[in-house]
Design a protein around this motif. Structure first.
Motif, PDB file in Angstrom:
ATOM      1  N   ALA A  29       4.053   5.747  -5.318  1.00 18.32           N
ATOM      2  CA  ALA A  29       3.854   6.843  -4.366  1.00 18.32           C
ATOM      3  C   ALA A  29       5.044   7.795  -4.359  1.00 18.32           C
ATOM      4  CB  ALA A  29       3.640   6.267  -2.968  1.00 18.32           C
ATOM      5  N   THR A  30       6.262   7.267  -4.469  1.00 13.52           N
ATOM      6  CA  THR A  30       7.452   8.113  -4.461  1.00 13.52           C
ATOM      7  C   THR A  30       7.489   9.032  -5.675  1.00 13.52           C
ATOM      8  OG1 THR A  30       8.687   6.409  -3.283  1.00 13.52           O
ATOM      9  CG2 THR A  30       9.974   8.094  -4.406  1.00 13.52           C
ATOM     10  N   VAL A  31       7.225   8.462  -6.841  1.00 19.57           N
ATOM     11  CA  VAL A  31       7.208   9.276  -8.067  1.00 19.57           C
ATOM     12  C   VAL A  31       6.136  10.359  -7.978  1.00 19.57           C
ATOM     13  CG1 VAL A  31       6.704   9.223 -10.548  1.00 19.57           C
ATOM     14  CG2 VAL A  31       8.165   7.468  -9.532  1.00 19.57           C
TER      15      VAL A  31
ATOM     16  N   ILE B 239       3.349   9.112 -16.376  1.00 22.04           N
ATOM     17  CA  ILE B 239       4.324   8.262 -15.683  1.00 22.04           C
ATOM     18  C   ILE B 239       3.626   7.313 -14.716  1.00 22.04           C
ATOM     19  CG2 ILE B 239       6.245   8.272 -14.048  1.00 22.04           C
ATOM     20  CD1 ILE B 239       7.141  10.912 -15.324  1.00 22.04           C
ATOM     21  N   THR B 240       2.708   7.832 -13.913  1.00 19.82           N
ATOM     22  CA  THR B 240       2.033   6.981 -12.928  1.00 19.82           C
ATOM     23  C   THR B 240       1.100   5.972 -13.601  1.00 19.82           C
ATOM     24  OG1 THR B 240       0.383   8.736 -12.651  1.00 19.82           O
ATOM     25  CG2 THR B 240       2.181   8.656 -11.064  1.00 19.82           C
ATOM     26  N   ALA B 241       0.522   6.343 -14.741  1.00 15.50           N
ATOM     27  CA  ALA B 241      -0.325   5.393 -15.476  1.00 15.50           C
ATOM     28  C   ALA B 241       0.513   4.220 -15.975  1.00 15.50           C
ATOM     29  CB  ALA B 241      -1.008   6.095 -16.644  1.00 15.50           C
ATOM     30  N   SER B 242       1.746   4.484 -16.368  1.00 17.28           N
ATOM     31  CA  SER B 242       2.640   3.412 -16.831  1.00 17.28           C
ATOM     32  C   SER B 242       2.937   2.433 -15.694  1.00 17.28           C
ATOM     33  CB  SER B 242       3.946   4.014 -17.357  1.00 17.28           C
ATOM     34  OG  SER B 242       3.685   4.911 -18.428  1.00 17.28           O
ATOM     35  N   ILE B 243       3.123   2.978 -14.477  1.00 15.31           N
ATOM     36  CA  ILE B 243       3.364   2.114 -13.323  1.00 15.31           C
ATOM     37  C   ILE B 243       2.132   1.255 -13.038  1.00 15.31           C
ATOM     38  CG2 ILE B 243       3.912   2.070 -10.859  1.00 15.31           C
ATOM     39  CD1 ILE B 243       5.424   4.694 -11.248  1.00 15.31           C
ATOM     40  N   THR B 244       0.937   1.824 -13.217  1.00 13.93           N
ATOM     41  CA  THR B 244      -0.298   1.067 -13.002  1.00 13.93           C
ATOM     42  C   THR B 244      -0.402  -0.107 -13.966  1.00 13.93           C
ATOM     43  OG1 THR B 244      -1.431   3.071 -12.244  1.00 13.93           O
ATOM     44  CG2 THR B 244      -2.816   1.235 -12.955  1.00 13.93           C
ATOM     45  N   VAL B 245       0.000   0.098 -15.212  1.00 13.76           N
ATOM     46  CA  VAL B 245      -0.016  -0.982 -16.213  1.00 13.76           C
ATOM     47  C   VAL B 245       0.904  -2.120 -15.777  1.00 13.76           C
ATOM     48  CG1 VAL B 245       0.601  -1.584 -18.582  1.00 13.76           C
ATOM     49  CG2 VAL B 245      -0.645   0.532 -18.123  1.00 13.76           C
TER      50      VAL B 245
END
Length: 591
Positions: free
Chosen positions: A182-184, A257-263
């Protein structure tokens, strides 16, 4: 600046939303129930079923006794969940319809109540585009809040509330990763917001260029300037492409970037599910809930990217009209202003001071200007271009406000009365007739709503317009085209005069009303004007002095001052500026 505009946009949207708070809160509650029941209620009951199955010991004849409560619970959850979903649809549609009406009214009122100076510095097409985007941005904002963002909040609340008592370590890790996500997303959202406003600004400029070219298409074609106008349009179009491209790349970067966090999040849940039973003794039903809830919440967070992008676009689209709504009204009624009451029509300009600005540059037009016009007198205003003749009539109509002095109409200060009541006492006929793309009858009756056809026909006859109107394909019901383009200049002007006759105002202002007409049309219009001027206080602005020579009085304005004042014969005999202008126009110097 962008954040300030965003806050102001939210201010205007909340003004509209709070008028329909019942629908708004109904939408929130129905969304909450929809997510709770269908996204979390179903998996929860299924986890109980899985745990019961893992215990074994249920024979074929015991299925309904053992699982009956779960079946009933699942049916009830889905019935009420679907009902909440449909109520959500209803409240959303109703809120959007009601808000669209209010926003359209707000924008229309703001544009109509702005001064002519405001409109003179803006493309009409741009203002129309801004209004449309302002309305659609609200719809986009509400839908984005109710679908990606509110479900995300619900998902976090329900995931924590249900799983934290069972697997607190897992929930703590999951919430930490979601907080990073959420911050990113928010940091990158703030960066992209300015790009969206720039993209919306470029799109508005493109709409303005298109409107300007189309509105003046006759000039474009007669001067062979199609290539030039296409060049201006292409430059604006390329600017739209450039700014949209910057916005696209910024959005794609955020998505990667957010997709990487989801992984990373799904990798953690995979480890916990694989070893949860062996390490922590987690039941199969709870493992099912862990995977289902985590998958649900990460999917919801994935929608945040799209939601923030829609937020950006909505605020960017709304920024133009927000800025317009924030514009101070240069001409505004004082609080509690009474209506103007005019019986005779005497006009007094007392100590008038007025200047207009273009950026930081100021141009002084009047300084301590004085003029008295008795009731019923016909006065011509003449002088060189830029002397202030037309400006004086605009000040009388309060299309702009003076900076010092006062203008009195029958002894009443027009600045202290409502603008609408003032303008309903003054019939205004400009050089270019102001006609709507409506029927002839509607255009004539514009100054007197509800006028009968008998009154409309009589006004047309007195304006020397009845004959040509009756020759039109549908007579008085003929549509005149945008700005009256289907009619000749003389026909348009006679309809404008018929409108003024029907309005029957005590004061009449004619601003170069015959200067653009041929001799035959001018003769018909002059005859109509003579009828119109009877018994009224008249101000006639003219460069063609033959149109004012027969008036009661002629005022020569030079550099914002009264240079000469008197009847035609007296000014000719004086041999001053008026005599010089008269001699130039009548060819006296040719000898």
């Amino acid at each position: 600046m962008q954040q300030s505009t965003t806050r102001r946009t939210l201010h205007y949207y909340w003004q509209v939303t709070r008028k329909h708070k019942g629908l708004f809160w109904g939408l929130i509650v129905s969304t909450f129930l929809f997510v709770a029941l269908l996204s979390y209620g179903n998996p929860y009951v299924m986890s109980l079923v899985v745990d019961r199955v893992s215990e074994g010991g249920v024979g074929p004849d015991e299925v309904f006794s053992a699982y009956g409560p779960y079946i009933v619970a699942l049916i009830a959850i889905n019935v009420f969940g679907q009902a909440a979903s449909k109520f959500q649809d209803y409240t959303l549609y109703k809120l959007e319809i009601a808000a669209a009406y209010d926003l359209a009214t707000m924008s229309f009122d703001a544009l109509c109540n702005q001064s002519m100076s405001f409109h003179s510095n803006r493309f009409g097409g741009t203002l129309v585009s801004q209004t449309s985007k302002f309305m659609s941005a609200y719809q986009q904002l509400i839908e984005t809040i109710m679908f990606p963002f509110l479900p995300v909040m619900c998902s976090v609340i329900f995931t924590c509330g249900i799983l934290a008592p069972r697997v607190p370590v897992y929930v703590a890790i999951l919430m930490a990763l979601l907080a990073v996500y959420a911050t990113v997303s928010y940091i990158m959202y703030k960066r992209i917001l300015s790009l969206n406003e720039k993209a919306a600004s470029a799109q508005n400029q493109l709409s303005g260029e298109l409107s300007d070219s189309v509105s003046n298409i006759l000039a474009v074609k007669t001067y062979g300037r199609e290539d030039y106008e296409r060049g201006l349009f292409d430059a604006a179009n390329r600017e739209v492409v450039a700014r949209d491209s910057k916005r696209m790349w910024a959005s794609l970067t955020r998505g990667i970037i957010t997709a990487s966090i989801t992984v990373v999040i799904m990798s953690v849940v995979a480890v916990f599910i694989a070893g949860g039973n062996a390490w922590y003794g987690i039941t199969p039903g709870t493992l099912v809930m862990m995977f289902t809830y985590t998958y649900t919440v990460t999917n919801q967070f994935n929608f945040i990217n799209n939601g923030l992008q829609r937020f950006n676009r909505a605020f960017g689209d709304a920024s133009g009209m927000t800025t317009t709504l924030d514009e101070p009204r240069l001409v505004a009624d004082v609080a509690g202003a009474p209506d103007l009451q005019v019986r005779e029509g005497a006009i007094d300009f007392e100590g008038i001071g007025f200047s207009y600005g273009d950026g930081d540059a100021k141009t002084q037009v009047f300084d301590d200007f004085e003029l008295h016009i008795p009731a019923g007198q016909r006065v011509g205003l003449v002088g060189l271009s830029g002397a202030g003749k037309t400006t004086l009539t605009k000040l009388l109509l309060r299309l702009s406000d003076i900076q010092q002095g006062c203008i009195l109409l029958d002894g009443q200060n027009i600045a202290q009365c409502t603008q609408q009541s003032l303008r309903r006492q003054i019939a205004y006929v400009p050089q270019e007739s102001l006609l709507f793309h409506r029927s002839v009858a509607e255009n004539i009756s514009y100054g007197k709503p509800g006028a009968s056809m008998v009154e409309i026909r009589e006004a047309a006859a007195r304006a020397n317009a009845l004959e040509f109107i009756e020759r039109l394909p549908q007579g008085f019901e003929t549509q005149v085209g945008e700005r009256g383009v289907k009619l000749s200049g003389g026909q348009r002007q006679r309809i404008a005069i018929a409108r003024a006759i029907l309005a029957d105002c005590p004061v009449l202002v004619l601003d170069e009303a015959t200067s653009a007409l041929d001799s035959e049309s001018e003769a018909l219009v002059q005859d109509a004007l003579a009828t119109l001027m009877k018994g009224r206080t008249c101000i006639v602005v003219a460069h063609r002095l033959s149109t004012v020579a027969s008036l009661d009085r002629i005022v020569v304005i030079d550099s914002g001052k009264v240079a000469e004042d008197g009847p035609h014969e007296q000014l000719i005999a004086a041999g001053g500026e008026y005599a010089n202008l008269w001699n130039r126009q009548t060819g006296a110097y040719l000898e």
